[in-house]
Design a protein around this motif. Structure first.
Motif, PDB file in Angstrom:
ATOM      1  N   HIS A 253      13.353  67.390  35.522  1.00  0.00           N
ATOM      2  CA  HIS A 253      13.815  66.002  35.649  1.00  0.00           C
ATOM      3  C   HIS A 253      12.713  65.030  35.197  1.00  0.00           C
ATOM      4  N   ASN A 347      19.319  60.666  38.781  1.00  0.00           N
ATOM      5  CA  ASN A 347      20.139  61.585  38.014  1.00  0.00           C
ATOM      6  C   ASN A 347      21.077  62.371  38.935  1.00  0.00           C
ATOM      7  N   CYS A 349      22.697  65.517  40.257  1.00  0.00           N
ATOM      8  CA  CYS A 349      22.222  66.896  40.219  1.00  0.00           C
ATOM      9  C   CYS A 349      22.584  67.609  41.515  1.00  0.00           C
TER      10      CYS A 349
END
Length: 553
Positions: A253, A347, A349
């Protein structure tokens, strides 16, 4: 951080301590917990905060014994901070927290509140149990577990279903079917494979979990032994594998976010490999110096102790539109899970992550290589993998130093000289083999008692060596059977002679040698997998030639 004496009016923070078989827990009662920084290390805990006058005050509390810092945690509430310290030596009582009881501190260590597991006093146990309940609350049904905060604490759940199943597992490079059972639990702390990350391993009681897959909102655990439906199950994570995956995934990431921010390189996919990981960047090539700059930037974020937090958002939450995502799977169920690296990236995830970038230790970008469809593959290591890579490299360096009799800085030059010397020797050896092949053939031809069959094996020969002998002897009325290679291993073979004999016996010779070959105009040659059966092939040829000669007479 410089040590600053506390102001005279600073009030010590009260603390309650509880000593357990595997853990030591502490509950700090402070005025402004959000301003407090807790840094848990192997042998001590550093605490710091700011006064109303913006003055840093700081304290160190040394532990009675070493702890596992990556298995230790701290969690904050409005007026309290709970700390969980995992002991390195389990089942060993700590008579006190610190060996230096005389050290003054603004964080009061009140040993009158100590609770010893060997005595198991009732007083204070409610506080301890409340603290442990808080840890377990992270993964109750209906809310996805915060994967970054779950370590190898035992997790109690219930078996919902257990059905017979089969699974293909790799064993020594080969995949074989294993019979077992697919188990679904009320809840789980084992991560099912997905999002570019492999699945967790662990145990249900004493039964190993060999695979965890996702079916909709359920995690399916494959085990080899049946479990009773409705029974209580104690679940445990293989923490070494889990933490490795956390490091690699959070590292990905971070690299992905900064590669985009610094150079505009988007990530199109990534793979968490067994030894190293790969990020596919949407660019045909990177410019010189960019990967070095990227490596320095990601490691600075690690040194900055950047927090990583988990958010759970509903699908219709406006905040979902602001986070990076490659889309949700068709069978997605439940809330959207967001991994937020403070000030760097947010993000979607489902994977497991560290709670602070400092847990990554270090990121090493090994380099890039050309990928598919005008993409570039970035190869990287994170954390413990970097340490293992360095250890392996150093071991190799020491071995080369011993073999080459030179220092590490001269290894490349020494190997280059050796390669050039080997090439010269190989060329000379080939010339000698060619000359030897001619002499062997001439010696056979000059022998007045020679027969119609010539057979030879040589370990260090090659195709050219065999072809020279066959061409020099001639094959109009002579059968020539030649082999080269390790007598107990693999090699090459050549059978030449009258077309009728070669066409009939060539495939049979290849079969005996457990190899493959091809024939054309009285010549059949190929690879042999079992040179040890060369004698059987020779006997077959001799017997055939004797029968043929007898028929002609």
């Amino acid at each position: 951080m410089p040590k600053i004496t506390r102001p005279d009016d600073a009030q010590p923070a009260r603390a309650l301590w509880f000593d357990r078989k595997k853990y030591v827990t502490i509950n700090f009662m402070v005025q402004k917990s959000k301003d407090l920084v807790v840094d848990i290390q192997d042998h001590k805990m550093i605490l710091s905060c700011k006064t109303d006058d913006d003055i840093n005050i700081y304290n160190e509390i040394y532990f009675y014994d070493k702890i596992q810092k990556f298995d230790s945690r701290e969690r904050r509430y409005d007026r309290t901070i709970n700390v969980l310290l995992r002991k390195v030596k389990e089942n060993v009582a700590w008579p006190r927290l610190t060996k230096d009881t005389e050290k003054p501190s603004w964080m009061a260590v009140d040993f009158d509140n100590w609770r010893d597991w060997e005595q198991e006093e009732n007083e204070g146990m409610a506080e301890y149990e409340h603290y442990m309940d808080m840890l377990q609350d992270m993964s109750k049904k209906g809310q996805a577990p915060a994967m970054d905060d779950l370590d190898d604490l035992d997790f109690i759940t219930t078996v919902v279903s257990c059905c017979p199943a089969e699974l293909k597992l790799e064993n020594g490079g080969k995949k074989e079917k294993v019979k077992g059972f697919n188990v679904i639990l009320t809840d789980t702390v084992l991560f099912p494979e997905g999002g570019g990350q492999p699945d967790d391993r662990g145990w249900i009681g004493s039964v190993p979990v060999l695979r965890v897959t996702r079916q909709g909102s359920e995690a399916v655990h494959f085990v080899e032994s049946a479990l009773e439906v409705g029974s209580e199950a104690r679940l445990k994570v293989d923490w070494e594998r889990r933490f490795d995956h956390m490091q690699q995934h959070s590292g990905q990431h971070l690299v992905t976010a900064l590669a985009d921010a610094m150079f505009g390189y988007k990530t199109t996919s990534w793979e968490l490999g067994r030894q190293r990981s790969t990020i596919e960047l949407d660019t045909p090539a990177v410019k010189p110096g960019e990967m070095e700059a990227l490596e320095e930037a990601v490691n600075q974020k690690i040194r900055d102790h950047t927090p990583v937090t988990v958010q759970l958002l509903s699908l219709d939450d406006p905040a979902v539109e602001k986070v990076r995502s490659r889309g949700l799977p068709d069978d997605h169920a439940g809330p959207i899970r967001i991994i937020d690296i403070e000030g760097v990236d947010a993000n979607m995830c489902c994977g497991t992550h560290v709670s602070n970038l400092s847990h990554l230790q270090v990121i090493k970008i090994l380099g890039t290589e050309k990928g598919k469809k005008n993409k570039t593959n970035l190869i990287f290591l994170v954390g413990n993998r970097v340490l293992k890579y360095a250890e392996k490299g150093y071991s190799t360096e020491r071995s080369l130093t011993s073999l080459l009799k030179t220092g590490a800085d001269d290894h490349v030059e020494a190997v280059d000289k050796l390669q050039k010397s080997v090439k010269v020797l190989q060329k000379n050896n080939l010339n000698l083999l060619r000359d030897m092949a001619v002499l062997i053939a001439q010696n056979f031809k000059n022998n007045p008692s020679r027969g119609k069959f010539f057979c030879l094996h040589r370990k260090d020969g090659d195709n050219e060596f065999m072809n020279i002998i066959a061409n020099e002897i001639g094959t109009e009325d002579t059968v020539v059977f030649l082999t080269v290679g390790d007598e107990k291993g693999m090699g090459l073979f050549l059978l030449t002679g009258p077309v009728v004999i070669v066409e009939e016996l060539g495939p049979r010779v290849a079969e005996l040698l457990e190899g493959k070959g091809a024939g054309k105009k009285g010549r059949f040659q190929g690879k042999a997998n079992r040179m040890v059966r060369r004698g059987e092939a020779e006997s077959l040829l001799q017997e055939h030639i004797r029968h043929r000669s007898a028929e002609e007479e």
